[in-house]
Design an enzyme around this catalytic site. Sequence first.
Site, short mmCIF file in Angstrom:
data_model
loop_
_atom_site.label_atom_id
_atom_site.label_comp_id
_atom_site.label_asym_id
_atom_site.label_seq_id
_atom_site.Cartn_x
_atom_site.Cartn_y
_atom_site.Cartn_z
N GLU A 1 13.00 -8.46 -27.45
CA GLU A 1 12.75 -9.40 -28.53
C GLU A 1 11.24 -9.50 -28.82
O GLU A 1 10.43 -9.40 -27.89
CB GLU A 1 13.28 -10.78 -28.16
N ARG B 1 18.66 -8.36 -28.89
CA ARG B 1 19.56 -9.13 -29.74
C ARG B 1 19.42 -8.60 -31.15
O ARG B 1 18.57 -7.77 -31.42
CB ARG B 1 19.24 -10.63 -29.68
#
Length: 204
Positions: free
Chosen positions: A3, A69
């Site tokens: 991320e 993600r």
Amino acid sequence: MEEPLRKWQHVHSASHQEVDNLLQLLYDDPARWSYTFQTLSCMSRFKAQIESPPEHLLKQGEPVQIFERSIYSDRFVFAKALFGLGHLSELEWTLYQDWHSFLLEEFGKRAALDGIIYLRATPAKCYERLQKRGRKEEATVTEGYLKKLHDQHECWLIERTTDVHFQHIRDIPVLVLDVEEEFEGDPTVSGHLSNKVKEFVASL
């Protein structure tokens, strides 16, 4: 691909004279900052997903990119959970879904996923690992909040009850890995999980 945490922790103001930690602002005052944070979060994920793979990967043939993600988890887990908790107003949630749907349609295959790997653990185990990680912004995160995120993951990836408009998202293959057991220091367990991921990627 991890991320873009530093982008969330170091947001330059228009004057470039200040740097704001938006992740910290989110946890300090979620009702005020949830929409702002989810906008930045989702935009940074979109940019990562539509970028061309690095040149060295292209030279090796068909590259495989794995994101920590995605733009989908941003919407169907985090933003939706914040709305459910009342931190996103109905107007903010409506606006978020509107521009998210528009970007999905605009970018099409460039933003699509071939598969999803769901690392599944109980909220209690996730809370234990979060405390062990010791990220300062997460000092106020509760196990109840992690339970909410867990429920959203289950709803999306196990029960498959996302919006009817996104049938193609419901059809994305999902590999569910039980990671309740610690695996980082255990080569047998980590090797077993790694093999499952390799088999899953090869099947797509």
